[in-house]
Scaffold this motif. Structure first.
Motif, PDB file in Angstrom:
ATOM      1  N   TRP A   1      28.841  35.871  25.185  1.00 38.94           N
ATOM      2  CA  TRP A   1      28.354  35.359  23.898  1.00 38.94           C
ATOM      3  C   TRP A   1      27.499  36.389  23.189  1.00 38.94           C
ATOM      4  O   TRP A   1      27.506  36.481  21.960  1.00 38.94           O
TER       5      TRP A   1
ATOM      6  N   ALA B   1      23.899  34.106  19.712  1.00 41.22           N
ATOM      7  CA  ALA B   1      24.641  33.932  20.961  1.00 41.22           C
ATOM      8  C   ALA B   1      24.426  32.538  21.534  1.00 41.22           C
ATOM      9  O   ALA B   1      25.371  31.892  22.010  1.00 41.22           O
TER      10      ALA B   1
ATOM     11  N   LEU C   1      26.455  30.080  19.465  1.00 40.75           N
ATOM     12  CA  LEU C   1      27.884  30.185  19.735  1.00 40.75           C
ATOM     13  C   LEU C   1      28.252  29.553  21.072  1.00 40.75           C
ATOM     14  O   LEU C   1      29.354  29.032  21.237  1.00 40.75           O
ATOM     15  N   ALA C   2      27.337  29.617  22.018  1.00 37.21           N
ATOM     16  CA  ALA C   2      27.611  29.066  23.343  1.00 37.21           C
ATOM     17  C   ALA C   2      27.636  27.542  23.344  1.00 37.21           C
ATOM     18  O   ALA C   2      28.145  26.931  24.279  1.00 37.21           O
TER      19      ALA C   2
ATOM     20  N   THR D   1      30.964  26.731  18.094  1.00 37.51           N
ATOM     21  CA  THR D   1      32.235  27.417  18.287  1.00 37.51           C
ATOM     22  C   THR D   1      33.442  26.614  17.814  1.00 37.51           C
ATOM     23  O   THR D   1      34.577  27.040  18.017  1.00 37.51           O
TER      24      THR D   1
END
Length: 341
Positions: free
Chosen positions: A201, A212, A215-216, A221
């Motif tokens: 990420w 990051a 996004l995780a 996402t």
């Protein structure tokens, strides 16, 4: 996320200013670093009544409880109405109607804030995040305040695009650039937050730990997965169907226009394709390395570089697209052409 441990040097610089605070501080750096969290941590520490030896807020005093609950009498947050509506009510439609700028009316609401005394004769703090969303009237209003600042008042400005601020406003601020932390420190912080495969990420986020972490998460996402699937299709990409699906996914996103971010992710994909075409390892999409290497054999470095330049132009158009669906079709047709003789 513990931004104080990630940005220890920046935190120490902030502590150096405690004894002689300027009227305005500008924290700037790439998007997704966690600058806003760092600014909030500093604001909390300045308002704390039992600050710790390292400058951190104690988290236990009355002032810290007020701050954590969002109702400290000496703290105000200026942010775009859309962002505020999204956080308070979670409504995408309401967020879009709220607007993407900090307005003059929001700044004028500070008049009453300046007109009353502070709690226990302490400091008054206004956090502006992101500062580049100040419209011109709002920026001029804040500039006017900074020309004759009220005593005991600190403006904390946070910006990912400081050059969009008025030069005269930047000149009134002490600047604190925030840079990407070392990968090992960022990965350790993400692991402490329960993020699995933090290196994956972090690579996708270009080294920005805040991005990051987003996004995780599943919410971060949802449409990115659809984009990666589309880009992985190469010459077999179904442009019309994919544009329809992406358009629907993007419309479900709350808050800011996601098209610029889509172009950014696509530019990173092109960078990785270009690297793979030269026999080099991917930089951003670590999980998709094998697929990218396969795709790169079906195009040429010349084509990839040429399309990347087109994406630079598309990035500017993405800020205010006349028709998002047509924009996506134009982009996807151009991408598919990379793999067609």
């Amino acid at each position: 996320m513990n931004v104080i441990s990630i940005y220890g040097d920046s935190w120490r610089r902030l502590q150096d200013w405690r004894q002689r605070l300027p009227h305005a501080l500008l924290l700037s750096g790439p998007r997704g670093l966690g600058k806003g969290l760092l600014a909030q941590a500093f604001a909390a520490s300045l308002l704390c009544e039992q600050v710790q030896a390292d400058g951190k807020a104690c988290g236990a005093c009355l002032a810290c409880h007020w701050f954590e609950q969002g109702n400290h009498p000496d703290f105000r947050m200026l942010q775009p109405a859309a962002q505020k509506t999204q956080e308070e009510e979670g409504g995408a439609d309401k967020a879009r109607r709220g607007g993407q700028q900090i307005t003059i009316d929001q700044v004028r609401e500070l008049d009453d804030f300046f007109g009353v005394g502070t709690h226990r004769q302490g400091l008054r703090i206004i956090l502006v995040n992101p500062a580049e969303t100040l419209n011109r009237s709002a920026a001029n209003a804040i500039l006017k305040v900074l020309e004759e600042p009220p005593p005991g008042t600190l403006f904390l400005l946070v910006s990912s695009e400081p050059m969009r601020l008025l030069p005269t406003l930047r000149s009134r601020c002490q600047a604190l650039p925030i840079t990407r932390p070392p990968a090992a420190i960022a990965q350790r912080a993400l692991q402490e937050e329960g993020v699995e495969n933090p290196e994956v990420w972090l690579a996708l986020a270009g080294g920005a730990p805040g991005l990051a972490q987003t996004l995780a998460s599943t919410n971060g996402t949802a449409w990115l997965d659809a984009l990666i699937q589309a880009l992985s299709s190469g010459s077999k990409l179904e442009v019309i169907a994919t544009a329809t699906a992406l358009d629907k996914a993007l419309k479900a996103v709350k808050g800011e226009n996601p098209l610029p971010q889509l172009v950014d992710w696509s530019q990173k994909w092109l960078v990785d394709l270009s690297l793979a075409s030269q026999g080099l390892p991917t930089r951003f999409y670590l999980r998709q390395r094998a697929r990218i290497e396969t795709l790169s054999t079906g195009s040429s470095l010349e084509k990839l570089v040429r399309f990347y330049r087109q994406l630079v132009k598309l990035r500017r158009e993405s800020e205010h697209p006349l028709n998002a669906r047509l924009f996506l079709e134009q982009f996807l047709f151009g991408y598919r052409a990379l793999f067609v003789e």
